[in-house]
Design a protein around this motif. Structure first.
Motif, PDB file in Angstrom:
ATOM      1  N   ALA A 133       0.834  -1.206   0.000  1.00  0.00           N
ATOM      2  CA  ALA A 133       0.000   0.000   0.000  1.00  0.00           C
ATOM      3  C   ALA A 133       0.867   1.255   0.000  1.00  0.00           C
ATOM      4  O   ALA A 133       0.560   2.242  -0.691  1.00  0.00           O
ATOM      5  CB  ALA A 133      -0.926  -0.008   1.216  1.00  0.00           C
ATOM      6  N   ASP A 134       1.951   1.227   0.763  1.00  0.00           N
ATOM      7  CA  ASP A 134       2.894   2.350   0.777  1.00  0.00           C
ATOM      8  C   ASP A 134       3.479   2.578  -0.611  1.00  0.00           C
ATOM      9  O   ASP A 134       3.591   3.722  -1.084  1.00  0.00           O
ATOM     10  CB  ASP A 134       4.045   2.078   1.756  1.00  0.00           C
ATOM     11  N   ARG A 135       3.852   1.485  -1.277  1.00  0.00           N
ATOM     12  CA  ARG A 135       4.445   1.591  -2.603  1.00  0.00           C
ATOM     13  C   ARG A 135       3.471   2.243  -3.582  1.00  0.00           C
ATOM     14  O   ARG A 135       3.867   3.081  -4.404  1.00  0.00           O
ATOM     15  CB  ARG A 135       4.856   0.199  -3.093  1.00  0.00           C
ATOM     16  N   GLU A 136       2.199   1.892  -3.490  1.00  0.00           N
ATOM     17  CA  GLU A 136       1.183   2.480  -4.376  1.00  0.00           C
ATOM     18  C   GLU A 136       1.016   3.971  -4.106  1.00  0.00           C
ATOM     19  O   GLU A 136       0.877   4.771  -5.032  1.00  0.00           O
ATOM     20  CB  GLU A 136      -0.145   1.750  -4.195  1.00  0.00           C
ATOM     21  N   LYS A 137       1.041   4.365  -2.834  1.00  0.00           N
ATOM     22  CA  LYS A 137       0.950   5.785  -2.482  1.00  0.00           C
ATOM     23  C   LYS A 137       2.101   6.576  -3.114  1.00  0.00           C
ATOM     24  O   LYS A 137       1.905   7.684  -3.633  1.00  0.00           O
ATOM     25  CB  LYS A 137       0.993   5.962  -0.963  1.00  0.00           C
ATOM     26  N   VAL A 138       3.294   6.003  -3.053  1.00  0.00           N
ATOM     27  CA  VAL A 138       4.469   6.673  -3.608  1.00  0.00           C
ATOM     28  C   VAL A 138       4.354   6.792  -5.123  1.00  0.00           C
ATOM     29  O   VAL A 138       4.643   7.853  -5.703  1.00  0.00           O
ATOM     30  CB  VAL A 138       5.753   5.915  -3.208  1.00  0.00           C
ATOM     31  N   LEU A 139       3.916   5.724  -5.784  1.00  0.00           N
ATOM     32  CA  LEU A 139       3.764   5.755  -7.239  1.00  0.00           C
ATOM     33  C   LEU A 139       2.775   6.829  -7.665  1.00  0.00           C
ATOM     34  O   LEU A 139       3.018   7.583  -8.619  1.00  0.00           O
ATOM     35  CB  LEU A 139       3.319   4.387  -7.745  1.00  0.00           C
ATOM     36  N   ILE A 140       1.650   6.918  -6.977  1.00  0.00           N
ATOM     37  CA  ILE A 140       0.634   7.925  -7.298  1.00  0.00           C
ATOM     38  C   ILE A 140       1.187   9.332  -7.091  1.00  0.00           C
ATOM     39  O   ILE A 140       0.991  10.233  -7.920  1.00  0.00           O
ATOM     40  CB  ILE A 140      -0.631   7.703  -6.453  1.00  0.00           C
ATOM     41  N   ALA A 141       1.897   9.525  -5.982  1.00  0.00           N
ATOM     42  CA  ALA A 141       2.451  10.850  -5.678  1.00  0.00           C
ATOM     43  C   ALA A 141       3.450  11.295  -6.734  1.00  0.00           C
ATOM     44  O   ALA A 141       3.478  12.471  -7.128  1.00  0.00           O
ATOM     45  CB  ALA A 141       3.111  10.833  -4.301  1.00  0.00           C
ATOM     46  N   ARG A 142       4.264  10.369  -7.219  1.00  0.00           N
ATOM     47  CA  ARG A 142       5.297  10.724  -8.187  1.00  0.00           C
ATOM     48  C   ARG A 142       4.740  10.965  -9.583  1.00  0.00           C
ATOM     49  O   ARG A 142       5.420  11.567 -10.425  1.00  0.00           O
ATOM     50  CB  ARG A 142       6.360   9.621  -8.230  1.00  0.00           C
ATOM     51  N   ARG A 143       3.519  10.518  -9.853  1.00  0.00           N
ATOM     52  CA  ARG A 143       2.930  10.696 -11.176  1.00  0.00           C
ATOM     53  C   ARG A 143       2.094  11.967 -11.294  1.00  0.00           C
ATOM     54  O   ARG A 143       1.610  12.292 -12.383  1.00  0.00           O
ATOM     55  CB  ARG A 143       2.044   9.491 -11.502  1.00  0.00           C
ATOM     56  N   LYS A 144       1.903  12.679 -10.215  1.00  0.00           N
ATOM     57  CA  LYS A 144       1.067  13.883 -10.256  1.00  0.00           C
ATOM     58  C   LYS A 144       1.697  14.945 -11.151  1.00  0.00           C
ATOM     59  O   LYS A 144       2.917  15.123 -11.180  1.00  0.00           O
ATOM     60  CB  LYS A 144       0.859  14.430  -8.846  1.00  0.00           C
ATOM     61  N   LYS A 145       0.830  15.662 -11.879  1.00  0.00           N
ATOM     62  CA  LYS A 145       1.289  16.704 -12.788  1.00  0.00           C
ATOM     63  C   LYS A 145       1.230  18.066 -12.101  1.00  0.00           C
ATOM     64  O   LYS A 145       0.181  18.453 -11.571  1.00  0.00           O
ATOM     65  CB  LYS A 145       0.428  16.726 -14.052  1.00  0.00           C
ATOM     66  N   VAL A 146       2.348  18.757 -12.090  1.00  0.00           N
ATOM     67  CA  VAL A 146       2.403  20.106 -11.521  1.00  0.00           C
ATOM     68  C   VAL A 146       3.186  21.001 -12.474  1.00  0.00           C
ATOM     69  O   VAL A 146       3.871  20.525 -13.384  1.00  0.00           O
ATOM     70  CB  VAL A 146       3.075  20.110 -10.130  1.00  0.00           C
ATOM     71  N   SER A 147       3.083  22.296 -12.258  1.00  0.00           N
ATOM     72  CA  SER A 147       3.806  23.247 -13.098  1.00  0.00           C
ATOM     73  C   SER A 147       5.312  23.119 -12.879  1.00  0.00           C
ATOM     74  O   SER A 147       5.773  22.711 -11.800  1.00  0.00           O
ATOM     75  CB  SER A 147       3.363  24.683 -12.778  1.00  0.00           C
ATOM     76  N   LEU A 148       6.067  23.462 -13.901  1.00  0.00           N
ATOM     77  CA  LEU A 148       7.521  23.378 -13.827  1.00  0.00           C
ATOM     78  C   LEU A 148       8.060  24.301 -12.748  1.00  0.00           C
ATOM     79  O   LEU A 148       7.737  25.484 -12.688  1.00  0.00           O
ATOM     80  CB  LEU A 148       8.128  23.758 -15.183  1.00  0.00           C
ATOM     81  N   GLY A 149       8.897  23.735 -11.860  1.00  0.00           N
ATOM     82  CA  GLY A 149       9.553  24.526 -10.825  1.00  0.00           C
ATOM     83  C   GLY A 149      10.875  25.082 -11.320  1.00  0.00           C
ATOM     84  O   GLY A 149      11.121  25.179 -12.533  1.00  0.00           O
ATOM     85  N   ASP A 150      11.755  25.390 -10.386  1.00  0.00           N
ATOM     86  CA  ASP A 150      13.022  26.027 -10.762  1.00  0.00           C
ATOM     87  C   ASP A 150      14.217  25.076 -10.703  1.00  0.00           C
ATOM     88  O   ASP A 150      15.360  25.521 -10.646  1.00  0.00           O
ATOM     89  CB  ASP A 150      13.275  27.259  -9.890  1.00  0.00           C
ATOM     90  N   PHE A 151      13.962  23.756 -10.731  1.00  0.00           N
ATOM     91  CA  PHE A 151      15.083  22.810 -10.661  1.00  0.00           C
ATOM     92  C   PHE A 151      15.989  22.900 -11.886  1.00  0.00           C
ATOM     93  O   PHE A 151      17.126  22.411 -11.855  1.00  0.00           O
ATOM     94  CB  PHE A 151      14.579  21.372 -10.486  1.00  0.00           C
TER      95      PHE A 151
END
Length: 283
Positions: A133-151
């Motif tokens: 379940a933890d692994r699924e939470k991490v996968l979902i979090a990493r796939r979220k689309k957000v605006s480009l930051g300053d990295f």
């Protein structure tokens, strides 16, 4: 001709084997992508290429479409074990412009870590469901689309300390071989402030079985930073974070032998080398 650079990453130990690794890399100034401007990076395991093309173009990696910012910026990351060449294609109007990428291989060391609780090395059957379940939470979090930051301006170190664990090393836990380590471990006292290495949006802030109190900061273009084993979390899901903002405090929660920060960076599921991207820690 390609100029060869040798980067010697220093050796250190703290319940770990002494590590000495050299990276052989081409000069990034000699690396080019057809129909794009290379801002930084080159093909090397653990590295990240940042490039810019016409925002109207389409960019694919091995025939899979990747995200491109409205400014035309796109990125390509390289996993620990990139065994094959990679086809990068930029579709410009009716033309397909191809660049083949040949990631440079690196050598990784073996680290022996003893003294862990046995349930953290070989968890009981009833614990497996939580881990999944933890692994699924991490996968979902990493796939979220957000605006480009300053990295695209580079990554800061989230804190300074002694590096005790390095990217790509194979870990033997209590004598049992485990998956490679994909983070950078930095030994610091519990409660040391952890700051955002670049801007982004918080996509996970939770207590996970292996990594303890964990925060994922999404930088955009599917690039994420993850901060593990925290003692306190100072942010919430959805928070927009600026570079240098406090994220949490270091600790030793989850599977850990002592107070430290485990910092990880990933792109599209590929694990990158945070030390390589941030540069020397100068501690």
């Amino acid at each position: 001709m390609r100029k060869i650079l040798y980067f010697f990453i220093f050796s250190i130990f703290l319940n770990l084997s002494i590590r000495a690794e050299s990276i052989t890399a081409i000069n990034s100034h000699n690396f080019e992508i057809v129909a794009a401007e290379v801002i930084s990076g080159y093909p090397l395991e653990g590295n990240l290429i940042i490039a810019r093309t016409d925002p109207l173009n389409k960019v694919t990696v091995n025939n899979e479409l990747i995200e491109i910012d409205q400014s035309g910026i796109f990125v390509i990351g390289f996993h620990r074990d990139e065994d094959n060449k990679i086809l990068l294609t930029i579709e410009e109007k009716e033309k397909k412009l191809e660049t083949f990428l040949y990631p440079i291989k690196r050598k990784y060391n073996i680290q022996h870590i003893d003294g862990l609780k046995q349930n953290m090395v070989s968890p009981k059957k009833e614990t497996i469901d939580k881990i999944n379940a933890d692994r699924e939470k991490v996968l979902i979090a990493r796939r979220k689309k957000v605006s480009l930051g300053d990295f695209t301006n580079g990554f800061n170190w989230p804190l300074k300390g002694i590096i005790t664990g390095v990217y790509g090393s194979q870990r033997i836990l209590n004598g049992i071989p485990k998956s490679p380590h994909y983070g950078i471990d930095i030994a610091v006292p519990t409660g040391t402030p952890v700051y955002a290495p670049a801007s982004g949006v918080i996509s996970l802030a939770n207590d996970l079985y292996y990594s303890g109190l964990t925060v994922i900061l999404n930088h955009g273009l599917n690039v994420n930073s993850t901060f593990l084993h925290l003692s306190e979390i100072k942010v919430s899901i959805g928070d927009e974070i600026r570079r240098g903002q406090l994220i949490g405090l270091s600790g030793s929660t989850g599977r850990s032998t002592g107070p430290h920060l485990d910092w990880r960076i990933d792109w599209n599921g590929k694990r990158l080398d945070a030390e390589l991207l941030a540069g020397p820690i100068n501690y």
